[in-house]
Write a protein that holds these residues in place. Structure first.
Motif, short mmCIF file in Angstrom:
data_model
loop_
_atom_site.label_atom_id
_atom_site.label_comp_id
_atom_site.label_asym_id
_atom_site.label_seq_id
_atom_site.Cartn_x
_atom_site.Cartn_y
_atom_site.Cartn_z
N GLN A 276 -44.77 53.02 -1.32
CA GLN A 276 -45.11 53.35 -0.12
C GLN A 276 -46.39 53.88 0.13
O GLN A 276 -46.83 54.79 -0.86
CB GLN A 276 -44.25 54.12 0.51
N PRO A 277 -47.27 53.42 1.02
CA PRO A 277 -48.54 54.14 1.12
C PRO A 277 -48.64 55.66 1.46
O PRO A 277 -47.69 55.83 2.45
CB PRO A 277 -49.43 53.25 2.36
N PRO A 278 -49.50 56.56 1.02
CA PRO A 278 -49.51 57.61 1.46
C PRO A 278 -50.16 57.95 2.75
O PRO A 278 -50.51 57.24 3.48
CB PRO A 278 -50.38 58.43 0.51
N THR A 279 -49.69 59.17 3.19
CA THR A 279 -50.11 59.51 4.86
C THR A 279 -51.79 59.73 4.70
O THR A 279 -52.44 59.38 5.62
CB THR A 279 -49.49 61.03 5.00
N GLN A 281 -55.19 58.70 3.26
CA GLN A 281 -55.85 57.60 2.64
C GLN A 281 -56.53 58.10 1.00
O GLN A 281 -57.28 58.97 0.89
CB GLN A 281 -56.99 56.91 3.26
N THR A 282 -55.68 57.62 0.37
CA THR A 282 -56.16 57.64 -1.31
C THR A 282 -56.33 56.44 -1.98
O THR A 282 -56.19 55.21 -1.43
CB THR A 282 -54.98 58.49 -2.09
N GLN A 283 -57.10 56.22 -3.28
CA GLN A 283 -57.24 55.15 -3.92
C GLN A 283 -56.04 54.71 -4.53
O GLN A 283 -55.28 55.26 -5.16
CB GLN A 283 -58.34 55.50 -5.24
N PRO A 284 -55.68 53.48 -4.30
CA PRO A 284 -54.46 52.91 -4.87
C PRO A 284 -54.40 52.61 -6.25
O PRO A 284 -55.51 52.22 -6.86
CB PRO A 284 -54.48 51.57 -3.96
N SER A 296 -49.02 61.84 -5.74
CA SER A 296 -49.60 61.06 -4.72
C SER A 296 -50.00 59.44 -5.10
O SER A 296 -50.68 59.00 -4.48
CB SER A 296 -50.92 61.70 -4.81
N ASN A 298 -49.37 55.82 -5.66
CA ASN A 298 -48.75 54.78 -5.09
C ASN A 298 -49.15 53.30 -5.63
O ASN A 298 -50.31 53.33 -6.10
CB ASN A 298 -49.02 54.49 -3.68
N TYR A 299 -48.32 52.49 -5.68
CA TYR A 299 -48.61 51.09 -6.31
C TYR A 299 -48.70 50.11 -5.20
O TYR A 299 -48.29 50.09 -4.20
CB TYR A 299 -47.60 50.59 -7.26
N THR A 300 -49.56 49.17 -5.33
CA THR A 300 -49.64 47.80 -4.61
C THR A 300 -49.54 46.63 -5.47
O THR A 300 -50.23 46.44 -6.20
CB THR A 300 -51.34 48.01 -4.26
#
Length: 797
Positions: A276-279, A281-284, A296, A298-300
């Motif tokens: 799930q994308p974090p609240t 904006q960070t580097q995926p 923090s 998250n996977y894409t």
């Protein structure tokens, strides 16, 4: 002396259409029948709209449609899969504001109206868009008019206006529309199209009047009786398959079988916090390595078709492992397929953490390389998931994998939206709590009530408080004399207990003969097979008290008819039917005789002993959705060893690709447990394993954990290609393990007996009943229902 003034006589009333005057005492007027007219007889109860009872006053309000929109989205769209036009939303807001008043939000009156509108729209129309216009089988104006006649004080009540109590969610404040008596609207239970959101078929009325025998709350659900569900990606919920099942379905059903597996795992993966994308904006991140894991992170997931033109970039793919016609590995999803190189790949859980075989859906992290270097499987590869998905075929180039992993399993409570610390009176929230997976009621509808009933049955003063055991026997070969000797010893031990201490059920899993029956051998005919069950009936007849107070369930194996007649002991299509009645008549007669001899006059609510010839796999439900136990007879571990992909260790130099098919069992399980082992214990606790003592674990424990992790992460009982393990396409939904069952019994004669817990699911394997070791012993599993924990037991012969 003044006289009282005389009041004028009452005026003569005007003639009415109905000459019958009022008989109310307030007017002191009698009600004689009119001349030349017989008194009318009321032959039916007047509807609610014609009663003279005063209605509570509702102060109408002006409800803006934007204020109602979040509630309409939650009820109509997310729960019932309906889209609402702006004009329809305006009509709903006007109706709710006029008839519900100020209590539409605080008292939940508006949500009740939305529930009824959704149910009646789906029953009468079937369209997914709610429109405020004419021309369809159902109109919103007609639905609101029907609701208006059945509302009192802003609440939707039953008894009039076309509303019916049957099928309503008792305790949830909502009724169900009967659709004017057409199209099956008069049914007492929820219709076929909406059975996922209904009350249970257990029909619990009053806890005090119900049976306290736990066997009365046990339901055996065969694979061919289980509801056939498919996950709808657009609506994000499960739907019933409307087409009738067939043993010879069209090829499109094979496409739907693989697509549904992929969609279900993909949806489950997106529910995981790591995807799930974090609240902020960070580097995926794409790496599956545990060394750089953080809160923090998250996977894409990248679709395979999106790899074109992105050579040299790192991606995380989710796809089905398959074999190309040239023998190489392919990874396919709904958008296409790509050649896979596992030369540098390592499992994230270690080599001894899980199995990886063709036919499994896995996560692969690596780098895409275009076809300029001469790699790639070629566009001639066929049969990929991308081909059957209808989007694209195999793309050029290759995907060099660095790490590979199974999709993480999801706990049962998370899937159903049930908190881990939930008490018996608390309901389910979120998840798929409204979906009826077994046809016995959803968690949201009857879960809390079934947990109360379970407490009443198993409380200390109940007569069946100690009757909370299930005995599991595996691989009982009736054509072997020692098997009957072991069975006598086990049954005799339980027959000596008191009636309140006898097991609820005894589950016996095949194979029931050593060699495939009806396969053309000298000792595998139908007469010989029936004689085996006649010998079993002779053993069971020695314990009539046990037969009267226990439910026996028999699950067949691959050597049992009729499938063994053409498979000769090879893998038969699953699910498979029960043992035919022609071979089991003697056993049924023994149970009937035992029940006839028993005296149940003092305990009329006690369930009689019975024998159930079940399918493979089969599910046993205890107290509705509270407890789900899955039994599956298959030599899964041997099939995994034969078809698995081997990975080279990091300190070993290799040349060329390392993926290959293993033709025979190896002894790699003796190398220990990986350091990254998660949440899997040999008891019912859920704490992580301490890496310091992993090396001391025996190879049998390592093999058991490896098998359980693979099956539960795949959420499927047969994660193999159809050429390895055939599957009946139209009944494939019975092989899914989503949500995870409370208990899973993998009857595998080639794996050691075990009882362990992974992600809240207790997995067990009884092994063979007659075990050859230092001495002849008989082994089985004793499962405690209340503790949800199994124990491996043995007795010397």
């Amino acid at each position: 002396m003044e006289t009282e003034p005389q009041l004028p006589p009452p005026p003569t009333p005007l003639p009415l259409k109905d000459p019958i005057p009022s008989s109310s005492p307030a007017f002191a007027t009698p009600a004689p029948p009119p001349p030349n007219r017989q008194p009318r007889q009321l032959t039916r109860t007047l509807p609610l709209t014609t009663t003279a009872a005063p209605r509570p006053n509702v102060l109408p309000i002006l409800l803006p449609p934007p204020t109602l929109r979040p509630h309409a989205v939650r009820i109509l769209t997310k729960k019932h899969g309906l889209n609402v036009q702006t004009s329809a939303l305006t009509a709903l807001a006007t109706f709710i504001g006029r008839h519900c008043g100020t209590g539409w939000r605080e008292e939940g009156l508006g949500e009740q109206v939305l529930e009824e509108v959704a149910r009646m729209w789906k029953r009468q129309s079937g369209d997914v868009i709610v429109r405020d216009e004419e021309g369809g089988p159902a109109t919103l104006k007609g639905i609101l008019k029907t609701l208006e006649g059945g509302m009192v004080g802003g609440r939707v009540v039953s008894g009039g206006g076309g509303l019916s109590r049957q099928g309503s969610l008792v305790g949830q404040g909502s009724g169900q529309l009967d659709g004017g008596g057409g199209g099956g609207g008069g049914r007492g239970r929820i219709g076929e199209r909406q059975s996922s959101f209904g009350m249970s078929k257990l029909e619990v009325e009053d806890e005090e009047d119900e049976s306290r025998d736990p066997r009365a709350w046990m339901k055996v659900i065969g694979a061919f009786e289980q509801p056939r569900l498919v996950y709808n990606v657009g609506k994000k919920h499960f739907e019933h398959i409307q087409t009738p099942p067939s043993l010879f379905p069209p090829p499109s059903h094979k496409t739907a079988f693989f697509r549904n597996r992929y969609n279900l795992i993909h949806a489950r993966l997106l529910r995981n916090e790591s995807f799930q994308p974090p609240t902020l904006q960070t580097q995926p991140r794409h790496s599956l390595s545990r060394s750089d894991s953080s809160l923090s992170q998250n996977y894409t997931i990248t679709p395979i078709a999106n790899l074109l033109g992105r050579s040299g970039s790192s991606h995380l793919l989710l796809g089905l492992l398959t074999r190309s016609p040239t023998g190489g590995l392919l990874l396919t999803d709904l958008t296409g397929g790509i050649g896979l190189s596992l030369q540098h790949a390592q499992p994230t859980v270690g080599i001894d953490g899980a199995w990886f075989c063709p036919g499994m859906i896995v996560l692969v992290d690596g780098i895409y390389e275009e076809d300029s270097q001469g790699y790639g499987a070629g566009s001639s590869a066929s049969g990929t998931l991308g081909d059957i998905g209808g989007v694209g075929g195999t793309i050029g180039g290759r995907f060099v994998a660095f790490s590979i992993a199974h999709p993480p399993a999801e706990r049962r409570n998370s899937s159903l939206g049930v908190p881990d610390t939930m008490d018996a009176a608390q309901g389910a929230h979120g998840g798929f709590g409204w979906t009826d997976f077994l046809g016995l009621g959803s968690e949201r509808a009857v879960g809390s009530r079934m947990r109360k009933m379970q407490q009443l049955v198993y409380e200390t003063q109940a007569p069946h408080a100690g009757n909370n055991k299930i005995v599991v026997l595996g691989e009982i070969e009736l054509d072997v004399p020692r098997s009957l000797q072991a069975l006598r010893k086990i049954l005799g031990m339980y027959a000596e207990l008191n009636v309140s201490q006898m097991p609820v059920s005894i589950v016996v899993l095949g194979n029931f003969v050593r060699h495939a029956a009806l396969a053309g051998g000298a000792s595998s005919g139908s007469i010989e097979y029936k004689e085996c069950f006649d010998a079993l009936a002779s053993v069971l007849a020695e314990y009539p008290q046990l037969l009267r107070n226990t439910t026996f369930v028999f699950v067949p194996g691959d050597n049992d008819p009729w499938a063994s007649a053409f498979s000769a002991g090879a893998a038969t299509p699953v699910p498979r039917q029960a043992v035919p009645d022609i071979f089991t008549s003697r056993v049924r007669r023994v149970f009937a005789e035992a029940n006839r001899e028993g005296d149940r006059g003092k305990d009329a609510k006690t369930t009689e002993g019975q024998v159930v010839w079940a399918s493979n796999p089969v599910r046993i439900s205890l107290f509705g959705p509270t407890e789900e136990i899955v039994f599956f007879r298959d030599d899964t571990s041997g099939r995994l060893r034969r078809t698995c992909i081997n990975f080279e260790t990091k300190d070993e130099e290799t040349e060329g690709p390392t993926q290959r098919v293993q033709s025979e069992a190896n002894d790699e399980l003796a190398s220990g447990v990986p350091q990254g082992e998660e949440a899997m214990d040999t008891d019912s606790s859920h704490e992580n394993i301490n890496p310091t003592f992993q090396d001391s674990l025996s190879s049998s424990v390592v093999a058991a954990r490896k098998l359980v992790r693979t099956i539960l992460d795949q959420s499927h009982l047969s994660p193999f290609p159809l050429s390895t393990r055939p599957v009946l396409w139209d009944y494939s939904s019975s092989l899914h393990l989503y949500p995870l069952p409370s208990t899973l019994v993998l009857a595998d004669s080639e794996a050691p007996p075990f009882a362990l817990t992974y992600e809240g699911c207790h997995a067990m394997n009884p092994g063979k009943m007659v075990r050859d070791g230092k001495g002849k012993t008989a082994g089985w599993i004793e499962y405690n229902i209340m503790e949800r924990k199994g124990e491996v037991k043995e007795i010397a012969l």
